[in-house]
Design a protein around this motif. Structure first.
Motif, PDB file in Angstrom:
ATOM      1  N   ASP A 169      -3.264  -8.706  -3.926  1.00  0.00           N
ATOM      2  CA  ASP A 169      -3.699  -7.585  -4.757  1.00  0.00           C
ATOM      3  C   ASP A 169      -2.479  -7.065  -5.500  1.00  0.00           C
ATOM      4  O   ASP A 169      -1.331  -7.395  -5.159  1.00  0.00           O
ATOM      5  N   SER A 170      -2.696  -6.268  -6.520  1.00  0.00           N
ATOM      6  CA  SER A 170      -1.554  -5.775  -7.297  1.00  0.00           C
ATOM      7  C   SER A 170      -1.871  -4.419  -7.919  1.00  0.00           C
ATOM      8  O   SER A 170      -3.046  -4.039  -8.063  1.00  0.00           O
ATOM      9  N   MET A 171      -0.813  -3.711  -8.253  1.00  0.00           N
ATOM     10  CA  MET A 171      -0.908  -2.458  -9.006  1.00  0.00           C
ATOM     11  C   MET A 171       0.272  -2.397  -9.977  1.00  0.00           C
ATOM     12  O   MET A 171       1.322  -3.005  -9.734  1.00  0.00           O
ATOM     13  N   ASP A 172       0.087  -1.670 -11.073  1.00  0.00           N
ATOM     14  CA  ASP A 172       1.119  -1.542 -12.095  1.00  0.00           C
ATOM     15  C   ASP A 172       1.869  -0.220 -11.961  1.00  0.00           C
ATOM     16  O   ASP A 172       1.286   0.814 -11.647  1.00  0.00           O
ATOM     17  N   ILE A 173       3.176  -0.308 -12.197  1.00  0.00           N
ATOM     18  CA  ILE A 173       4.012   0.897 -12.297  1.00  0.00           C
ATOM     19  C   ILE A 173       4.625   0.914 -13.695  1.00  0.00           C
ATOM     20  O   ILE A 173       5.216  -0.078 -14.133  1.00  0.00           O
ATOM     21  N   THR A 212       9.034   4.223  -3.987  1.00  0.00           N
ATOM     22  CA  THR A 212       8.618   3.477  -2.796  1.00  0.00           C
ATOM     23  C   THR A 212       7.140   3.131  -2.903  1.00  0.00           C
ATOM     24  O   THR A 212       6.299   3.979  -3.169  1.00  0.00           O
ATOM     25  N   VAL A 213       6.855   1.859  -2.682  1.00  0.00           N
ATOM     26  CA  VAL A 213       5.478   1.369  -2.682  1.00  0.00           C
ATOM     27  C   VAL A 213       5.175   0.857  -1.272  1.00  0.00           C
ATOM     28  O   VAL A 213       6.000   0.170  -0.660  1.00  0.00           O
ATOM     29  N   PHE A 259      -3.928  -3.681   5.822  1.00  0.00           N
ATOM     30  CA  PHE A 259      -3.888  -5.118   5.578  1.00  0.00           C
ATOM     31  C   PHE A 259      -4.129  -5.869   6.880  1.00  0.00           C
ATOM     32  O   PHE A 259      -4.091  -5.291   7.970  1.00  0.00           O
ATOM     33  N   PHE A 260      -4.413  -7.190   6.774  1.00  0.00           N
ATOM     34  CA  PHE A 260      -4.620  -7.996   7.978  1.00  0.00           C
ATOM     35  C   PHE A 260      -3.275  -8.261   8.642  1.00  0.00           C
ATOM     36  O   PHE A 260      -2.333  -8.711   7.999  1.00  0.00           O
ATOM     37  N   ILE A 261      -3.207  -7.978   9.924  1.00  0.00           N
ATOM     38  CA  ILE A 261      -1.983  -8.228  10.664  1.00  0.00           C
ATOM     39  C   ILE A 261      -2.322  -9.096  11.867  1.00  0.00           C
ATOM     40  O   ILE A 261      -3.315  -8.874  12.552  1.00  0.00           O
ATOM     41  N   ILE A 286      -2.702  -0.659  -1.713  1.00  0.00           N
ATOM     42  CA  ILE A 286      -1.351  -0.336  -2.175  1.00  0.00           C
ATOM     43  C   ILE A 286      -1.273   1.157  -2.482  1.00  0.00           C
ATOM     44  O   ILE A 286      -2.125   1.716  -3.180  1.00  0.00           O
ATOM     45  N   LEU A 287      -0.231   1.793  -1.944  1.00  0.00           N
ATOM     46  CA  LEU A 287      -0.009   3.225  -2.167  1.00  0.00           C
ATOM     47  C   LEU A 287       1.240   3.416  -3.019  1.00  0.00           C
ATOM     48  O   LEU A 287       2.307   2.882  -2.706  1.00  0.00           O
TER      49      LEU A 287
END
Length: 455
Positions: free
Chosen positions: A351-355, A272-273, A278-280, A258-259
């Motif tokens: 997966d995750s990220m916090d903003i 924008t995230v 990732f698997f495609i 995650i960017l």
């Protein structure tokens, strides 16, 4: 005709054509077993294989069989065992009478067939109701026990048609989707377990499909993701069964990386995230979900990019969710409460990220923000072949970059040395026209820019 007793076997032996063991039909020869004589004093026919292109030499250990043709063609499979005196090979021949004037087929001098594996002999051009005389002879004194199996009459053979191809190993998937790489599966045809050749085909087996001859079961290890078709036919040397196949998807769920433009955003602003690496691939899809501090969905989209806006102070969690399209009905809507799935029990990756959304009042720039380029200029945009990037006021020796397509796949990457210049050119002539994302990373912050390639 004489009776020989060798190695506890007692068989009738016909050492001459006139004394050939008689069968009323080709079918009656099925299952016949006997033993070639240790020596044959009659030495006929002479020369060996008269009428053949190679008619010469001396017969030594001949066994003669006579049958009435019940069909115009037939195939025999002869298995040799307990061969003695060198085991150099076996020769055979087929005649219409004992005058040896009409030679139909056979192997003569220099053409002995090996004794180590069963041999299939195809007979054709016979007249139904006529007598035929068949001999076996050991090359250079070889003598063996032999067993005759009639496998084919007029192109027809008794062989079961398998109803399906089944996965029989303990780790077989219930829905034909293998949810991890490196799995080994074993397959077996339902309704076909006979003494025939099994020809297995695996498509694709990167980079090409492969064909394997083997037994009634077959194991394959799937190290690469993709759609596979495993098929098998039974072949008895005369006919083949209709192929039965098993299809499976092999996937390796990966939620990617995650960017974030920034992990701290002003209340009410949009950020924008995006996701990369990732698997495609079918049947997996990628999605992004943003939930508020209470777990309620505030944004949700299919794809690898999501715009997030939150009008209160708090932490928003953004999920990258890679899962099967077959369960897409479970995808949450805005306003739903989202509970992350247990991907140890489901075919998925998450997966995750916090903003952090906060009321930010900047009195001075944090030290780490001074490492972000104060000015990035991209031109021309849209571009045809070459893209220029001008970067000023960056406190970093190098800047890594990646070009991502709309699927989040990396199509080009590299790095720039920032201590030598601030204007860089990228040759993107090999890219197809369309929308891409330029991702730049100086090791502390990530900056993204949309770029457009035109023809």
């Amino acid at each position: 005709m004489i009776l020989l007793s060798v190695n506890n076997f007692s068989f009738s032996q016909a050492l001459t054509c006139e004394e050939a063991i008689a069968f009323s039909s080709i079918e009656e020869m099925d299952g016949y077993e006997s033993y070639m004589p240790i020596e044959n004093p009659f030495d006929e026919p002479v020369p060996f294989c008269p009428g053949s292109p190679q008619g010469s030499g001396n017969p030594q250990n001949m066994s003669w069989l006579k049958f009435i043709a019940s069909s115009t063609e037939a195939s025999l499979e002869i298995t040799f065992s307990n061969c003695q005196a060198g085991a150099f090979g076996i020769q055979y021949g087929l005649y219409t009478d004992c005058n040896f004037t009409d030679y139909l087929l056979g192997t003569c001098v220099g053409d002995a067939i090996p004794v180590g594996t069963p041999v299939i002999i195809h007979m054709s051009g016979m007249t139904v109701g006529e007598d035929y005389f068949f001999f076996l002879d050991g090359d250079l004194g070889t003598y063996c026990e032999y067993y005759i199996d009639v496998i084919c009459i007029d192109g027809l053979a008794i062989i079961s048609q398998p109803s399906s191809l089944e996965c029989i190993s303990d780790n077989c998937p219930e829905d034909e989707i293998v949810c991890s790489l490196g799995e080994t599966l074993t397959f077996e045809p339902e309704g076909l377990d006979e003494d025939v050749d099994y020809i297995w085909t695996v498509l694709p087996s990167p980079p090409e499909g492969i064909t394997i001859s083997g037994n009634n079961d077959f194991s394959a290890t799937f190290d690469s993701a993709g759609y596979y078709e495993i098929c098998v036919v039974g072949n008895n040397g005369c006919v083949e069964t209709t192929p039965v196949c098993y299809t499976t998807y092999v996937v390796g769920p990966d939620a990617g990386t995650i960017l974030l433009e920034s992990d701290t955003i002003c209340i009410g602003e949009r950020t924008t995230v995006s996701i990369i690496d990732f698997f495609i691939g079918n049947p997996m899809i990628i999605s992004m979900i943003a939930v508020d501090p209470d777990g309620k969905v505030i944004e949700a989209e299919w794809g690898s990019e999501l715009e997030v806006k939150y009008d209160e102070e708090g932490i928003v969690k953004v999920y990258s969710y890679n899962f099967l399209s077959s369960v897409s009905s479970d995808f949450p809507n805005v306003g739903d409460f989202f509970t992350p799935p247990d991907c140890s029990e489901n075919c998925c990756a998450i997966d995750s990220m916090d903003i952090v959304f906060a009321d930010i009042k900047i009195t001075s720039l944090p030290e780490r923000l001074t490492q972000v380029p104060t000015e990035v200029r991209i031109f021309p945009n849209p571009f045809k072949e070459t893209l220029k990037i001008e970067i000023k006021n960056i406190n970093s020796d190098e800047l890594k970059f990646s070009i991502l397509n709309l699927k989040g796949q990396k199509v080009k990457s590299g790095e720039w040395q920032m201590n030598t210049k601030d204007l860089f050119e990228l040759d993107l002539s090999d890219l197809s026209s369309g929308l891409y994302q330029l991702v730049m990373n100086n090791g502390d912050e990530v900056l993204t820019k949309k770029i457009i390639k035109i023809d």
